[in-house]
Every structure is written in structure tokens, then in C-alpha cells.
Motif scaffolding. Sequence first.
Motif, PDB file in Angstrom:
ATOM      1  N   ILE A   1     -24.851  40.639  -4.029  1.00 39.00           N
ATOM      2  CA  ILE A   1     -24.871  41.767  -4.966  1.00 39.00           C
ATOM      3  C   ILE A   1     -23.449  42.221  -5.293  1.00 39.00           C
ATOM      4  CG2 ILE A   1     -25.445  44.225  -5.147  1.00 39.00           C
ATOM      5  CD1 ILE A   1     -27.984  43.581  -3.457  1.00 39.00           C
ATOM      6  N   THR A   2     -22.661  42.311  -4.255  1.00 41.91           N
ATOM      7  CA  THR A   2     -21.301  42.818  -4.423  1.00 41.91           C
ATOM      8  C   THR A   2     -20.465  41.906  -5.311  1.00 41.91           C
ATOM      9  OG1 THR A   2     -21.446  43.774  -2.216  1.00 41.91           O
ATOM     10  CG2 THR A   2     -19.253  43.579  -3.190  1.00 41.91           C
ATOM     11  N   ARG A   3     -20.556  40.603  -5.083  1.00 37.62           N
ATOM     12  CA  ARG A   3     -19.779  39.655  -5.876  1.00 37.62           C
ATOM     13  C   ARG A   3     -20.246  39.630  -7.328  1.00 37.62           C
ATOM     14  NH1 ARG A   3     -16.641  36.270  -2.584  1.00 37.62           N
ATOM     15  NH2 ARG A   3     -17.035  36.741  -0.389  1.00 37.62           N
ATOM     16  N   ARG A   4     -21.519  39.773  -7.517  1.00 40.61           N
ATOM     17  CA  ARG A   4     -22.038  39.775  -8.876  1.00 40.61           C
ATOM     18  C   ARG A   4     -21.535  40.984  -9.664  1.00 40.61           C
ATOM     19  NH1 ARG A   4     -28.232  38.420  -9.432  1.00 40.61           N
ATOM     20  NH2 ARG A   4     -28.363  40.253  -8.112  1.00 40.61           N
ATOM     21  N   LEU A   5     -21.243  42.050  -8.931  1.00 42.71           N
ATOM     22  CA  LEU A   5     -20.725  43.255  -9.588  1.00 42.71           C
ATOM     23  C   LEU A   5     -19.214  43.190  -9.791  1.00 42.71           C
ATOM     24  CD1 LEU A   5     -22.827  45.950  -7.697  1.00 42.71           C
ATOM     25  CD2 LEU A   5     -23.031  45.345 -10.124  1.00 42.71           C
ATOM     26  N   GLY A   6     -18.595  42.125  -9.292  1.00 41.02           N
ATOM     27  CA  GLY A   6     -17.152  41.968  -9.501  1.00 41.02           C
ATOM     28  C   GLY A   6     -16.295  42.527  -8.379  1.00 41.02           C
ATOM     29  N   PHE A   7     -16.843  42.547  -7.183  1.00 46.14           N
ATOM     30  CA  PHE A   7     -16.099  43.058  -6.033  1.00 46.14           C
ATOM     31  C   PHE A   7     -16.216  42.094  -4.862  1.00 46.14           C
ATOM     32  CE2 PHE A   7     -17.280  46.599  -8.649  1.00 46.14           C
ATOM     33  CZ  PHE A   7     -16.188  47.439  -8.628  1.00 46.14           C
ATOM     34  N   ARG A   8     -15.365  42.326  -3.881  1.00 43.51           N
ATOM     35  CA  ARG A   8     -15.480  41.563  -2.654  1.00 43.51           C
ATOM     36  C   ARG A   8     -15.871  42.520  -1.529  1.00 43.51           C
ATOM     37  NH1 ARG A   8     -11.963  36.459  -1.691  1.00 43.51           N
ATOM     38  NH2 ARG A   8     -12.653  36.522  -3.868  1.00 43.51           N
TER      39      ARG A   8
ATOM     40  N   LEU B   1     -22.000  51.290  -4.424  1.00 43.34           N
ATOM     41  CA  LEU B   1     -20.877  50.451  -4.030  1.00 43.34           C
ATOM     42  C   LEU B   1     -19.609  51.245  -4.319  1.00 43.34           C
ATOM     43  CD1 LEU B   1     -20.319  46.731  -4.897  1.00 43.34           C
ATOM     44  CD2 LEU B   1     -18.541  48.389  -5.380  1.00 43.34           C
ATOM     45  N   ILE B   2     -18.752  51.349  -3.328  1.00 47.39           N
ATOM     46  CA  ILE B   2     -17.527  52.122  -3.498  1.00 47.39           C
ATOM     47  C   ILE B   2     -16.327  51.195  -3.406  1.00 47.39           C
ATOM     48  CG2 ILE B   2     -16.096  53.953  -2.517  1.00 47.39           C
ATOM     49  CD1 ILE B   2     -19.403  54.308  -1.271  1.00 47.39           C
ATOM     50  N   CYS B   3     -15.486  51.242  -4.441  1.00 49.22           N
ATOM     51  CA  CYS B   3     -14.311  50.367  -4.453  1.00 49.22           C
ATOM     52  C   CYS B   3     -13.178  51.008  -3.659  1.00 49.22           C
ATOM     53  CB  CYS B   3     -13.855  50.099  -5.873  1.00 49.22           C
ATOM     54  SG  CYS B   3     -12.409  49.021  -5.880  1.00 49.22           S
ATOM     55  N   LEU B   4     -12.671  50.262  -2.695  1.00 46.54           N
ATOM     56  CA  LEU B   4     -11.587  50.781  -1.853  1.00 46.54           C
ATOM     57  C   LEU B   4     -10.259  50.787  -2.592  1.00 46.54           C
ATOM     58  CD1 LEU B   4     -12.593  48.964   1.438  1.00 46.54           C
ATOM     59  CD2 LEU B   4     -12.940  51.374   0.864  1.00 46.54           C
ATOM     60  N   ASP B   5     -10.165  50.028  -3.685  1.00 45.31           N
ATOM     61  CA  ASP B   5      -8.926  49.997  -4.465  1.00 45.31           C
ATOM     62  C   ASP B   5      -8.863  51.140  -5.470  1.00 45.31           C
ATOM     63  OD1 ASP B   5      -7.893  47.675  -3.267  1.00 45.31           O
ATOM     64  OD2 ASP B   5      -9.185  46.434  -4.516  1.00 45.31           O
ATOM     65  N   CYS B   6      -9.939  51.288  -6.236  1.00 41.91           N
ATOM     66  CA  CYS B   6      -9.873  52.268  -7.320  1.00 41.91           C
ATOM     67  C   CYS B   6     -10.814  53.452  -7.121  1.00 41.91           C
ATOM     68  CB  CYS B   6     -10.166  51.590  -8.665  1.00 41.91           C
ATOM     69  SG  CYS B   6     -11.757  50.767  -8.769  1.00 41.91           S
TER      70      CYS B   6
ATOM     71  N   ALA C   1     -16.083  47.945  -0.896  1.00 41.27           N
ATOM     72  CA  ALA C   1     -15.619  46.645  -1.373  1.00 41.27           C
ATOM     73  C   ALA C   1     -14.256  46.766  -2.022  1.00 41.27           C
ATOM     74  CB  ALA C   1     -16.621  46.087  -2.374  1.00 41.27           C
ATOM     75  N   SER C   2     -13.650  45.625  -2.243  1.00 41.02           N
ATOM     76  CA  SER C   2     -12.379  45.627  -2.965  1.00 41.02           C
ATOM     77  C   SER C   2     -12.595  45.016  -4.333  1.00 41.02           C
ATOM     78  CB  SER C   2     -11.324  44.849  -2.188  1.00 41.02           C
ATOM     79  OG  SER C   2     -11.715  43.498  -2.081  1.00 41.02           O
ATOM     80  N   CYS C   3     -11.747  45.384  -5.226  1.00 38.69           N
ATOM     81  CA  CYS C   3     -11.897  45.139  -6.640  1.00 38.69           C
ATOM     82  C   CYS C   3     -11.298  43.778  -7.029  1.00 38.69           C
ATOM     83  CB  CYS C   3     -11.110  46.260  -7.319  1.00 38.69           C
ATOM     84  SG  CYS C   3     -11.321  46.463  -9.035  1.00 38.69           S
ATOM     85  N   ASP C   4     -12.115  42.884  -7.596  1.00 36.32           N
ATOM     86  CA  ASP C   4     -11.594  41.592  -8.059  1.00 36.32           C
ATOM     87  C   ASP C   4     -10.455  41.788  -9.052  1.00 36.32           C
ATOM     88  OD1 ASP C   4     -13.406  40.211  -6.566  1.00 36.32           O
ATOM     89  OD2 ASP C   4     -14.724  39.668  -8.238  1.00 36.32           O
ATOM     90  N   GLU C   5     -10.702  42.678  -9.997  1.00 38.88           N
ATOM     91  CA  GLU C   5      -9.741  42.916 -11.076  1.00 38.88           C
ATOM     92  C   GLU C   5      -8.379  43.321 -10.502  1.00 38.88           C
ATOM     93  OE1 GLU C   5     -11.520  45.605 -13.827  1.00 38.88           O
ATOM     94  OE2 GLU C   5      -9.761  45.620 -15.158  1.00 38.88           O
ATOM     95  N   TRP C   6      -8.424  44.220  -9.556  1.00 35.31           N
ATOM     96  CA  TRP C   6      -7.198  44.697  -8.930  1.00 35.31           C
ATOM     97  C   TRP C   6      -6.503  43.554  -8.182  1.00 35.31           C
ATOM     98  CZ3 TRP C   6      -4.065  48.743  -9.029  1.00 35.31           C
ATOM     99  CH2 TRP C   6      -3.180  48.936  -7.964  1.00 35.31           C
ATOM    100  N   ARG C   7      -7.243  42.765  -7.461  1.00 37.83           N
ATOM    101  CA  ARG C   7      -6.657  41.709  -6.661  1.00 37.83           C
ATOM    102  C   ARG C   7      -6.078  40.611  -7.548  1.00 37.83           C
ATOM    103  NH1 ARG C   7     -10.504  39.194  -4.991  1.00 37.83           N
ATOM    104  NH2 ARG C   7     -11.423  41.056  -4.088  1.00 37.83           N
ATOM    105  N   LEU C   8      -6.769  40.261  -8.625  1.00 40.99           N
ATOM    106  CA  LEU C   8      -6.362  39.124  -9.444  1.00 40.99           C
ATOM    107  C   LEU C   8      -5.292  39.497 -10.470  1.00 40.99           C
ATOM    108  CD1 LEU C   8      -9.900  37.572 -10.024  1.00 40.99           C
ATOM    109  CD2 LEU C   8      -8.151  36.854  -8.387  1.00 40.99           C
ATOM    110  N   LYS C   9      -5.428  40.678 -11.047  1.00 44.29           N
ATOM    111  CA  LYS C   9      -4.526  41.035 -12.147  1.00 44.29           C
ATOM    112  C   LYS C   9      -3.482  42.070 -11.754  1.00 44.29           C
ATOM    113  CE  LYS C   9      -7.819  41.873 -15.369  1.00 44.29           C
ATOM    114  NZ  LYS C   9      -8.248  42.250 -16.708  1.00 44.29           N
TER     115      LYS C   9
END
Lengths: 157, 157
Positions: free
Chosen positions: A124-131, B101-106, B141-149
Motif C-alpha cells: 500500500i505504501t509503495r503504491r502511494l509513492g512512499f517507502r 500514512l504520515i510522511c516523515l520527510d514532508c 513512511a519516507s517520501c519517494d519524491e523527496w529521496r529521488l529529486k
Amino acid sequence: MTAPLSPALQSRVDDFIAAKGLRRTRQRDVIIQAAFNTTDHFTADELWERARRIDPTSSRATLYRTLSLLVESGLLKEIDLGRDQTYYDPNFVDHPHHNHLICLDCQKVVEFEDIHMSLLEDCITRRLGFRPETSSVRIEASCDEWRLKGSCSRRRA
Amino acid sequence: MTAPLSPALQSRVDDFIAAKGLRRTRQRDVIIQAAFNTTDHFTADELWERARRIDPTSSRATLYRTLSLLVESGLLKEIDLGRDQTYYDPNFVDHPHHNHLICLDCQKVVEFEDIHMSLLEDCITRRLGFRPETSSVRIEASCDEWRLKGSCSRRRA
DNA sequence: GTTTCTGCAAAGGTTTTGCAACAAA
DNA sequence: TTTGTTGCAAAACCTTTGCAGAAAC
């Protein structure tokens, strides 16, 4: 009530103290012992009572300061049991991925671990764009035993 | 900022007030309007500020008393976002089974709903000898966008 | 000896409550 | 009118903090 910590736990405590340049004090030892003596969850105040039974001189201030350190080190986790107060859970050292089921009839807290749950959360988390980093699941439920038999082995009254 | 409640919501509010023998007051209307004006989560104090923007005379005491009623009625739920304060979520009326889901980055909070999660919880709970009532899942979770970009559209700074 | 830690007591922040005045039904 | 509600201010609660003395290293 002077059961020592398990060697593995003591070593994790020592590592944390060393890594942070902290000092090992009688008060900290007592509080840590009280926290990990049993697998029960506890509030700050309950832990203070337990610590005082081992050594009556410890103060609330030190208790709270030590609690912060233990949470920061990952040895202890704050959990939300849906009650008014914050509870602390000493069982994440042995079971890092467990979750909680709380019985609305008897207030019993059951810990469970389920690999499917972990996999699904990951998905679920990855599908939402998070790790995923951490997660917590709290299930509130009613007791079969209480409903069917009108009594419950866990219920106090 | 005087957007009225949706008819469905207003009707649920009215039902609750009638069922409990409560009275409809200006203060309660204002607080409820402020709570359901947006889908944002809020703390008690944030809601108080919003309510005061509509009607500056409302007091904190009334705010807390109204919050209790709304939680009791099921219109609002307390949620644990892993921050210091209790947050309230006005979105359970429309989405009774959602999780967070709570993003730890943003710090962004994403709401999600997953039928597999619900089924799995049901399965786990029954296997343990209980019947599920409610559940809450919090994923950090951590943010893909933040990690990649190195930046994130949601991150404030 | 230095540096960190402790206990005390006071302060902080949030939520609740007693009470007299007020407002809804 | 009757009964529930409000605002105020005080209280209750839990947690944090400043400081001087005590303890670890």
C-alpha cells in the motif's frame, strides 16, 4: 524483585549509553529493570511506582528523562491503546513488528504479529509513492468468550 | 466562511442532538461548521481558532465540551498522528474505514482505504478469538519524491 | 577535577469543572 | 418556566525545566 536484565538487553542498554556518552547510574538501572522485568505495558506513573518498589528514592523527573532516552534508543516504544494516557511497550526488542488488539469487554491487550499485514502495508505504501518506515495497527474488538459464555477468563469483575 | 454543512451531515448532527435531548445552540453550530468546513485534521486549539474566526465569542470550555459530543456521536474521531497533540479527523463520516500514512520527510498525511487490509484484520481478529469492532492503521513512511529529486511538492520549506 | 545526573519545586501546556448568568425549548 | 448551555476562572493532570548539590568517569 532484583531480576537482572537479559544479557542481550543489557548489552543494548550499554551500547546506547556508550554511543551517547551517557553515564550509568543507579537510578537508570532501577528504572530500566522495572521497565523490562515483565512484558506488561505501563504508563509513566505505573513505571514510577514499580521503580520505587525497587528503590524508593527515584524521582519523577528522572523517570521521565529516562523514559525519553529509552524511547529514543528504540528499546521502548510509546503505544496508543485508545486510553487517556500514553502507554509504553517493552516488547519491541524481542518482537519489532508486533501490533495490538484491545478487547472492549475485558480490556485485555493481545499482541500479534502477521507477515501478511506487513507485506500488505509495504504494498500500500509503495503504491502511494512512499517507502515504509514503521507502522502500527490497533484493533479494537469484542471477546467471543464474553459474548458466548457471559464471562471471560480475563475480565476482572 | 459561512458555508453550511451538507444536508447529510446536518441531518446526522440533528439526529444526535435529538437522540440525546440536547439543544441546538449558536456556539455548537459554529464549532461544527468549523470542524467540517474542510477535510483537514486539526487539534483542539486549531479548531478553536477557526471557530473564533466565524464567531469570536466562543470559549475554550464550550469547544472541548462540543468536541466530546462530536466524538461520542461518531461524527469526529480522535487520531494519533504520532505528534504531541491529539488530532481530530472529520473524514470518517464519508470514509468510515480509512487509515493514515504520515510522511516523515514532508509531514504530509495521506488517507487511504484498502479492502484487503480490512479483510486481513477481520481474519486475524477472529483467529485470536475476538470479533472486530474498529481498527486504525498508521504507517510512517519516507517520501519517494523527496529521496529521488531532493525536493517534494508537499514539503513546506 | 570535569562533566553529567539527580531531586526538588516551580512552570508549562492541555483539558476539565464548579458556578452563576443566560438561552433554548 | 424548566432545563440545558455558556463563559469565566480555577483546578486538575501530566510532563518538562532551572538550578544547586551529588555522583559518575
